[in-house]
Scaffold this motif. Structure first.
Motif, mmCIF file in Angstrom:
data_model
loop_
_atom_site.group_PDB
_atom_site.id
_atom_site.type_symbol
_atom_site.label_atom_id
_atom_site.label_comp_id
_atom_site.label_asym_id
_atom_site.label_seq_id
_atom_site.Cartn_x
_atom_site.Cartn_y
_atom_site.Cartn_z
ATOM 1 N N ALA A 187 0.836 -1.204 0.000
ATOM 2 C CA ALA A 187 0.000 0.000 0.000
ATOM 3 C C ALA A 187 0.872 1.255 0.000
ATOM 4 C CB ALA A 187 -0.925 -0.001 1.210
ATOM 5 N N PHE A 188 1.928 1.257 0.797
ATOM 6 C CA PHE A 188 2.836 2.397 0.814
ATOM 7 C C PHE A 188 3.494 2.571 -0.553
ATOM 8 C CE2 PHE A 188 7.020 4.295 1.431
ATOM 9 C CZ PHE A 188 6.649 5.493 2.026
ATOM 10 N N GLY A 189 3.877 1.461 -1.180
ATOM 11 C CA GLY A 189 4.479 1.534 -2.512
ATOM 12 C C GLY A 189 3.537 2.119 -3.548
ATOM 13 N N ILE A 190 2.270 1.764 -3.469
ATOM 14 C CA ILE A 190 1.270 2.327 -4.391
ATOM 15 C C ILE A 190 1.141 3.837 -4.175
ATOM 16 C CG2 ILE A 190 -1.230 2.389 -4.904
ATOM 17 C CD1 ILE A 190 0.135 -0.021 -6.134
ATOM 18 N N LEU A 191 1.110 4.254 -2.914
ATOM 19 C CA LEU A 191 0.919 5.670 -2.595
ATOM 20 C C LEU A 191 2.162 6.519 -2.836
ATOM 21 C CD1 LEU A 191 -1.089 5.294 0.725
ATOM 22 C CD2 LEU A 191 -1.974 5.974 -1.513
ATOM 23 N N ALA A 192 3.341 5.968 -2.596
ATOM 24 C CA ALA A 192 4.562 6.775 -2.583
ATOM 25 C C ALA A 192 5.339 6.771 -3.898
ATOM 26 C CB ALA A 192 5.475 6.291 -1.456
#
Length: 104
Positions: A43-48
């Protein structure tokens, strides 16, 4: 994380609660599964990161069945390559498929 879960459920992802071993009811098990470390990392990878960027994750434990299915769905819905290194091997997720052919 909630928005990603909604998008994946629309695409057909259903949490596999059999991998959650705590003594909880089904709803609580689904909630507990949504906060596994590799799901949070994805999820962090998708957002960042910008669209199209490969998401790489390393962990020292084996990936559970639910997180494996989550990564397959995420790679298909968000059109991302996800590479997860777990205790046994590298998993390369692309277009809803894993390099291990679901055998790990």
């Amino acid at each position: 994380m909630d928005e990603i879960n909604k998008q994946l459920k629309i695409a057909g992802y259903v949490a596999d609660i059999t991998s959650e071993l705590h003594n909880l009811d089904e709803e609580e098990k689904g909630h507990a599964l949504s906060y596994h470390s590799e799901k949070l990392a994805m999820a962090f990878g998708i957002l960042a990161t910008p669209p199209g960027t490969t998401i790489r994750i390393a962990k020292n434990l084996r990936t559970c069945v639910d997180c494996h299915e989550f990564a397959k769905a995420l790679s298909w819905v968000y059109n991302r390559v996800v590479v997860i290194r777990d205790r046994n091997r590298f998993h390369h997720f692309r277009e809803g498929r894993c390099s291990c052919d679901d055998f790990w």
